[in-house]
Design a protein around this motif. Structure first.
Motif, PDB file in Angstrom:
ATOM      1  N   TYR A   1     -55.957   5.033 -20.190  1.00  0.00           N
ATOM      2  CA  TYR A   1     -56.260   5.277 -21.603  1.00  0.00           C
ATOM      3  C   TYR A   1     -57.756   5.128 -21.859  1.00  0.00           C
ATOM      4  N   GLN A   2     -58.362   4.084 -21.303  1.00  0.00           N
ATOM      5  CA  GLN A   2     -59.800   3.884 -21.489  1.00  0.00           C
ATOM      6  C   GLN A   2     -60.584   5.054 -20.900  1.00  0.00           C
TER       7      GLN A   2
ATOM      8  N   LEU B   1     -66.890  14.650 -23.987  1.00  0.00           N
ATOM      9  CA  LEU B   1     -66.726  16.061 -24.333  1.00  0.00           C
ATOM     10  C   LEU B   1     -67.360  16.380 -25.686  1.00  0.00           C
ATOM     11  N   ALA B   2     -67.348  15.394 -26.580  1.00  0.00           N
ATOM     12  CA  ALA B   2     -67.911  15.596 -27.915  1.00  0.00           C
ATOM     13  C   ALA B   2     -69.411  15.332 -27.956  1.00  0.00           C
ATOM     14  N   GLY B   3     -69.995  14.952 -26.822  1.00  0.00           N
ATOM     15  CA  GLY B   3     -71.429  14.707 -26.785  1.00  0.00           C
ATOM     16  C   GLY B   3     -71.850  13.378 -27.350  1.00  0.00           C
ATOM     17  N   VAL B   4     -70.912  12.409 -27.415  1.00  0.00           N
ATOM     18  CA  VAL B   4     -71.235  11.081 -27.933  1.00  0.00           C
ATOM     19  C   VAL B   4     -71.986  10.292 -26.863  1.00  0.00           C
ATOM     20  N   ALA B   5     -73.029   9.620 -27.244  1.00  0.00           N
ATOM     21  CA  ALA B   5     -73.847   8.857 -26.303  1.00  0.00           C
ATOM     22  C   ALA B   5     -73.090   7.643 -25.764  1.00  0.00           C
ATOM     23  N   ASP B   6     -73.356   7.316 -24.500  1.00  0.00           N
ATOM     24  CA  ASP B   6     -72.810   6.126 -23.848  1.00  0.00           C
ATOM     25  C   ASP B   6     -71.280   6.046 -23.983  1.00  0.00           C
ATOM     26  N   PRO B   7     -70.563   7.091 -23.568  1.00  0.00           N
ATOM     27  CA  PRO B   7     -69.120   7.135 -23.821  1.00  0.00           C
ATOM     28  C   PRO B   7     -68.324   6.063 -23.100  1.00  0.00           C
ATOM     29  N   ALA B   8     -68.710   5.708 -21.866  1.00  0.00           N
ATOM     30  CA  ALA B   8     -67.917   4.735 -21.112  1.00  0.00           C
ATOM     31  C   ALA B   8     -67.950   3.363 -21.773  1.00  0.00           C
TER      32      ALA B   8
ATOM     33  N   ILE C   1     -63.703   0.309 -27.682  1.00  0.00           N
ATOM     34  CA  ILE C   1     -62.604   0.835 -28.496  1.00  0.00           C
ATOM     35  C   ILE C   1     -61.269   0.274 -28.024  1.00  0.00           C
ATOM     36  N   VAL C   2     -61.045   0.282 -26.713  1.00  0.00           N
ATOM     37  CA  VAL C   2     -59.784  -0.242 -26.194  1.00  0.00           C
ATOM     38  C   VAL C   2     -59.693  -1.748 -26.427  1.00  0.00           C
ATOM     39  N   ALA C   3     -60.811  -2.442 -26.345  1.00  0.00           N
ATOM     40  CA  ALA C   3     -60.807  -3.880 -26.642  1.00  0.00           C
ATOM     41  C   ALA C   3     -60.429  -4.123 -28.100  1.00  0.00           C
ATOM     42  N   LEU C   4     -60.944  -3.284 -29.004  1.00  0.00           N
ATOM     43  CA  LEU C   4     -60.596  -3.411 -30.425  1.00  0.00           C
ATOM     44  C   LEU C   4     -59.110  -3.114 -30.625  1.00  0.00           C
ATOM     45  N   GLU C   5     -58.607  -2.074 -29.980  1.00  0.00           N
ATOM     46  CA  GLU C   5     -57.183  -1.760 -30.129  1.00  0.00           C
ATOM     47  C   GLU C   5     -56.305  -2.863 -29.544  1.00  0.00           C
ATOM     48  N   THR C   6     -56.791  -3.529 -28.515  1.00  0.00           N
ATOM     49  CA  THR C   6     -56.036  -4.651 -27.963  1.00  0.00           C
ATOM     50  C   THR C   6     -55.925  -5.775 -28.985  1.00  0.00           C
ATOM     51  N   ARG C   7     -56.987  -6.026 -29.723  1.00  0.00           N
ATOM     52  CA  ARG C   7     -56.930  -7.049 -30.777  1.00  0.00           C
ATOM     53  C   ARG C   7     -56.015  -6.589 -31.920  1.00  0.00           C
ATOM     54  N   ILE C   8     -56.000  -5.285 -32.197  1.00  0.00           N
ATOM     55  CA  ILE C   8     -55.050  -4.760 -33.184  1.00  0.00           C
ATOM     56  C   ILE C   8     -53.622  -4.999 -32.698  1.00  0.00           C
ATOM     57  N   ALA C   9     -53.378  -4.727 -31.421  1.00  0.00           N
ATOM     58  CA  ALA C   9     -52.043  -4.939 -30.853  1.00  0.00           C
ATOM     59  C   ALA C   9     -51.624  -6.402 -30.951  1.00  0.00           C
ATOM     60  N   GLN C  10     -52.565  -7.307 -30.744  1.00  0.00           N
ATOM     61  CA  GLN C  10     -52.258  -8.734 -30.844  1.00  0.00           C
ATOM     62  C   GLN C  10     -51.853  -9.125 -32.264  1.00  0.00           C
ATOM     63  N   ALA C  11     -52.328  -8.361 -33.247  1.00  0.00           N
ATOM     64  CA  ALA C  11     -51.971  -8.636 -34.644  1.00  0.00           C
ATOM     65  C   ALA C  11     -50.598  -8.072 -35.006  1.00  0.00           C
ATOM     66  N   HIS C  12     -50.120  -7.089 -34.231  1.00  0.00           N
ATOM     67  CA  HIS C  12     -48.851  -6.429 -34.550  1.00  0.00           C
ATOM     68  C   HIS C  12     -47.662  -7.357 -34.330  1.00  0.00           C
ATOM     69  N   VAL C  13     -46.578  -7.088 -35.056  1.00  0.00           N
ATOM     70  CA  VAL C  13     -45.305  -7.772 -34.805  1.00  0.00           C
ATOM     71  C   VAL C  13     -44.476  -6.894 -33.883  1.00  0.00           C
ATOM     72  N   SER C  14     -43.426  -7.456 -33.325  1.00  0.00           N
ATOM     73  CA  SER C  14     -42.624  -6.768 -32.312  1.00  0.00           C
ATOM     74  C   SER C  14     -41.741  -5.685 -32.929  1.00  0.00           C
ATOM     75  N   GLN C  15     -41.175  -4.835 -32.042  1.00  0.00           N
ATOM     76  CA  GLN C  15     -40.229  -3.825 -32.496  1.00  0.00           C
ATOM     77  C   GLN C  15     -39.004  -4.474 -33.132  1.00  0.00           C
ATOM     78  N   GLU C  16     -38.511  -5.553 -32.540  1.00  0.00           N
ATOM     79  CA  GLU C  16     -37.337  -6.219 -33.096  1.00  0.00           C
ATOM     80  C   GLU C  16     -37.596  -6.715 -34.505  1.00  0.00           C
ATOM     81  N   GLU C  17     -38.770  -7.318 -34.727  1.00  0.00           N
ATOM     82  CA  GLU C  17     -39.090  -7.811 -36.061  1.00  0.00           C
ATOM     83  C   GLU C  17     -39.303  -6.663 -37.029  1.00  0.00           C
ATOM     84  N   THR C  18     -39.914  -5.588 -36.568  1.00  0.00           N
ATOM     85  CA  THR C  18     -40.136  -4.427 -37.427  1.00  0.00           C
ATOM     86  C   THR C  18     -38.822  -3.861 -37.924  1.00  0.00           C
TER      87      THR C  18
END
Length: 705
Positions: A231-232, A241-248, A254-271
Motif C-alpha cells: 500500500y505504501q 505519477l502526479a508529479g508530487v515532490a518527494d513521493p516516497a 501518509i500510511v503512518a497517519l492512516e495507521t493512527r486513524i486505524a488505531q482510533a477506529h472501533v472494531s467491526q463487531e462494535e460497529t
C-alpha cells in the motif's frame, strides 16, 4: 467513484431508507414502468438449469451429503470452474451479475449512440460515453483533478483543514456493494430515519478515513504487514505519477497517519452493535466530547451548519479522529488529502493511474489478476451515479409481470409460514409472541422496483468530463440527502437499484426489498420446480424476513422504533441460541488456524437458519397436503435443499476469502450452505446419520425461530 461497503444492518439504519411499499400482492403503481407483458411475460418452456432448475452436473456424488453438503451439491462445479480473471470470487450471484451487466450495457450504449436522445436517456448516455472516452481522458491528463489539488495545497491552517474535511463529506451510498461500511473520507454521513424517533430523519456520522478496508489491515502482522508495504508503495507511485515532490517520504507519512486513524477506529463487531451505535449528540456535544477539530468550520462546510441533532455511530472513533486533526502536522494532512483525491480520481484519469490503482486495490488486496473491461467499469460507475434512471429502463426491458406476481405470492406464503413458526415456539412467552406477531403482520414487501423514481433534473452531465460527472453526481446525491433533514421520512424511495443482485430488510421501516435482478436463475426461474425455487429465492425471502428478528433486527418493534419488546427470560433464551450458532460457525476453518468469525456473522447466520426453515415450511404449505413428485431420482425435499445449496455456489481467491473473514458480516458461501444441518427435515432427505461430519444431535440443532 467511492469505495464503500456496509453491513445490511447499517444499510437498513443509515442508507436513506424511508419507503413504505404496498404489502405482498399489491397492485403495480400507476406511475411505475410497466413490466413486460403478453409473450414476454410467459414462463419459458424449460428451466434454464437442468430439467427442473437444478444443475445436477455440478454435484460431486463421491462426497456424502452428511459429510460436506456444499461439496455434494456443488463439488464438480467448483473443480471445473475457473474464476474469471477480472473477478476475486465467482458464484451464483456473479452469474446473474454478468447477465445483468450486459443487459445494462445495452441500455447505456443505446442511449449513448442515440443522437436524438433527450432527458434521462441523454443523461445516462452522456455519462456512459464520457467514461468510455479513453482517448479524451488521456489527452486531458491531470487537468480535471488539478483544481482540487490546488485547493488542498492552499490550506493554511487547521481551521481551513476542518473546512476541507467538512466539504469532503459525502452521502457515501454504494448501491452495488452492500457488505461492510467503509469510506476513505475521514467521516462518512448518512441521512436516514432516526432510529430513536422514527417519525423524523437524522444525520448519522460514522468513522472513515482509511485507504485499506479495515483497521486490521494496519494493525495486524504477517500478511497484513506485507500489504501495508504494498500500500505504501502504491501511495508513493500515485504521488510520483502526479508529479508530487518527494513521493516516497510522503507516502511513508501518509500510511503512518492512516495507521493512527486505524488505531482510533472501533472494531467491526462494535460497529455492528446497534445499542452501541445509537448515540444522540447535539451540535454542542462535538466540541465537548470530541475536542480537536474546529467543528463549527467542519459542519458549516459540510452543509450541516444549522443542524442541531446528530447520531454518532462510533463516538470513541470520532473523538480519536478529531484529536488527530489537532495533533498531526498540517502538511501530513495535506499530503493525505492529495493522495486520496488522486486515488478517487484514478478511474477517470489516464490509464497509468487506473492501472496503478487496480494493481493494488484489485490484485494486491483481492488477488484479482486482471482489471475488468472498460465497459464493465463504465456500467458500474453509471449505476452508482444515475442508477435509478437506468433501473427504470432495466425494469421495462427485463422484468416481466408474471415474475413479479409469482414472487409476490411466494413472499406472502413465506410471511404466513414465519407467523405460524412463531405460534409454534415452545420457549417463547405469549407476551413476546404477541409483539413478534404484530411485527410480522405489519411487514411490507417491495418487489422488483420502487413505486416512485428518483428525479435527476438539476444534475449536470457532460460528455467530455467523466471526473466532473462523478463528482457532480456525488454532490447531487449529497444535497438530495441533506434536503431531507428537518422533514418527516419521505416514504418514497429505495436504497437498492432494480438491477442490483441483492435483497434487504429495513428494520427501521419493517420492510423488505427484493430488486428485479435477483429474481433470475438460479435464485428464481418461472419454469423451475417449486421445490428448487423455494429452496433458493424462498430461502432468500425467508432470510430477509428473519433479519427483522435476528440479533439486531429483534431490537426494533413493529413501528421500526428501537425498543425492547422481549421479556427478560425470552431474550435470554434467544441470546443463548445465538451463542450456540456463533460457536457453530466459529468452528469452521477455511484455512489452517483461521476460522469464520461466528460473532461478526451472527445476524446473517440467524437469518439463514430461520429463513431456510421458514422457506421449507412455506413450501410444505404450498403443496396443500398433496404428495410431491420425484424428479430424476430427487425427492421434493432433496430438490429444496439442493436449490438452497446451489444458490450459495461460489469460490474465491485466497486473498479475497481472507479479507472477507475479517470484514464481511456474511460467512463464506461454502459454510452458509451448511445451514441445512440445523433443519430437521434435511436429515431424512439425505439419510444423514450419526457419525457423519455434519451430523448434529437433535438437541444441538440451533432453533432460533
Amino acid at each position: 467513484m467511492p469505495r464503500l461497503r456496509r453491513s445490511p444492518l447499517l444499510l437498513a439504519i443509515a442508507a436513506s431508507l424511508s419507503l413504505t411499499l404496498s404489502a405482498c400482492g399489491g397492485d403495480t403503481p400507476a406511475d411505475a414502468p410497466q413490466p413486460q407483458q403478453q409473450a414476454a411475460a410467459e414462463a419459458p418452456a424449460k428451466a434454464q438449469l437442468g430439467s427442473f432448475g437444478f444443475d445436477a452436473s455440478g454435484m460431486d456424488r463421491s462426497v456424502a451429503a452428511g459429510d460436506n453438503f456444499f461439496d455434494f451439491a456443488n463439488g464438480s462445479w467448483v473443480k471445473n470452474t475457473e474464476i474469471p480473471a477480472d473477478r476475486s470470487r465467482f458464484g451464483s450471484f456473479n452469474v446473474i451479475a454478468e447477465k445483468t451487466q450486459a443487459d445494462t450495457r445495452a441500455i447505456l450504449e443505446g442511449a449513448a449512440n442515440n443522437a436524438q436522445a433527450t432527458g434521462e436517456d441523454k443523461l445516462i448516455g452522456d455519462y456512459y460515453a464520457a467514461y468510455m472516452d479513453e482517448a479524451g481522458i488521456e489527452q486531458r491528463g491531470l487537468a480535471p483533478v488539478q483544481p482540487q489539488l490546488q485547493a488542498i495545497e492552499a490550506l493554511a491552517d487547521k481551521a481551513a483543514l476542518a473546512r476541507a474535511l467538512g466539504a469532503d463529506v459525502r452521502a457515501d451510498v454504494d448501491l452495488l456493494n452492500a457488505t461492510n461500511f467503509y469510506t476513505d473520507r475521514l467521516l462518512g454521513l448518512w441521512v436516514s430515519v432516526d432510529l430513536l424517533q422514527p417519525e423524523r430523519t437524522a444525520p448519522y456520522l460514522v468513522q472513515g478515513g482509511l485507504g485499506m478496508p479495515d483497521r486490521d489491515f494496519y494493525l495486524g502482522d504477517g500478511r497484513m504487514a506485507a500489504l501495508r508495504k504494498q500500500y505504501q508503495d502504491y501511495v508513493g507511485q500515485v504521488l510520483k505519477l502526479a508529479g508530487v515532490a518527494d513521493p516516497a517520504a510522503k507516502a511513508q507519512r501518509i500510511v503512518a497517519l492512516e495507521t493512527r486513524i486505524a488505531q482510533a477506529h472501533v472494531s467491526q463487531e462494535e460497529t455492528n452493535d446497534v445499542a452501541k451505535g445509537a448515540n444522540p449528540w447535539t451540535r454542542e456535544d462535538f466540541s465537548a466530547k470530541a475536542p480537536g477539530m474546529d467543528w463549527a468550520a467542519f459542519l458549516e462546510a459540510s452543509g450541516l451548519g444549522q443542524q442541531q441533532d446528530f447520531i454518532v455511530w462510533q463516538p470513541k472513533a470520532v473523538a480519536g479522529l478529531s484529536r488527530l486533526v489537532a495533533t498531526e502536522p498540517l502538511e501530513d494532512w495535506k499530503d493525505y488529502l492529495t493522495f486520496h483525491a488522486l486515488d478517487r480520481a484514478a478511474p477517470y484519469l489516464p490509464k497509468t493511474f487506473a492501472d496503478a490503482r487496480f494493481a493494488f486495490h484489485g490484485t494486491a488486496l483481492s488477488g484479482t489478476p486482471q482489471q475488468s473491461d472498460r465497459w464493465k467499469r463504465a456500467v458500474d460507475d453509471a449505476n452508482h451515479a444515475v442508477g435509478e434512471a437506468i433501473g427504470k429502463r432495466y425494469v421495462e426491458k427485463h422484468f416481466d409481470a408474471k415474475t413479479k406476481e409469482r414472487a409476490d405470492a411466494m413472499a406472502k406464503n413465506i410471511i404466513a409460514a414465519f407467523s405460524k413458526r412463531i405460534d409454534g415456539l415452545e420457549w417463547m412467552s405469549p407476551q413476546t409472541k404477541a409483539s413478534a406477531k404484530a411485527k410480522v403482520a405489519g411487514l411490507t414487501v417491495g418487489m422488483g422496483y420502487p413505486e416512485t423514481w428518483r428525479d435527476y433534473s438539476g444534475l449536470e452531465v457532460k460528455r467530455d468530463d467523466p471526473l466532473g460527472n462523478a463528482q457532480r453526481a456525488e454532490q447531487f446525491e449529497y444535497q438530495r440527502n441533506l434536503s431531507k433533514l428537518g422533514k418527516a421520512p419521505d416514504h418514497g424511495e429505495w436504497a437498492m437499484l432494480p438491477q442490483t443482485i441483492n435483497a434487504m430488510n429495513v428494520p427501521l421501516e419493517n420492510r423488505l426489498v427484493f430488486p428485479a435482478a435477483i429474481l433470475q436463475p438460479p435464485f428464481f426461474d418461472g419454469a423451475a420446480d417449486d421445490a428448487v425455487n423455494y429452496g433458493a429465492i424462498g430461502a432468500v425471502i425467508g432470510h430477509e424476513i428473519s433479519h427483522g428478528f435476528d440479533n439486531a433486527g429483534a431490537l426494533f418493534d413493529d413501528t421500526g422504533r428501537l425498543h425492547n419488546w422481549w421479556t427478560p427470560q425470552d431474550l435470554q433464551k434467544f441470546n443463548a441460541a445465538g451463542d450456540a450458532l456463533a460457536a457453530q460457525f466459529s468452528s469452521y476453518e477455511p484455512f489452517p488456524g483461521v476460522h469464520v468469525n461466528g460473532r461478526l456473522s451472527l445476524g446473517e447466520n440467524i437469518a439463514d437458519v430461520a429463513g431456510l426453515g421458514t422457506a421449507y415450511d412455506a413450501y410444505q404449505l404450498s403443496l396443500q397436503g398433496k404428495p410431491g413428485q420425484t424428479l430424476e431420482g430427487f425427492t421434493p425435499d432433496q430438490r429444496f435443499f439442493l436449490g438452497f445449496a446451489q444458490a450459495w455456489r461460489s469460490k474465491s481467491r485466497e486473498q479475497a476469502l481472507r479479507n472477507s473473514l475479517l470484514t464481511d458480516v456474511h460467512a463464506p458461501g461454502q459454510f452458509r450452505a451448511l445451514t441445512v444441518r440445523n433443519i430437521d427435515a434435511w436429515y431424512p432427505a439425505f439419510d444423514v446419520k450419526e457419525g457423519q461430519k455434519l451430523y448434529l444431535a437433535p438437541d444441538k440443532r440451533v432453533k432460533v425461530w
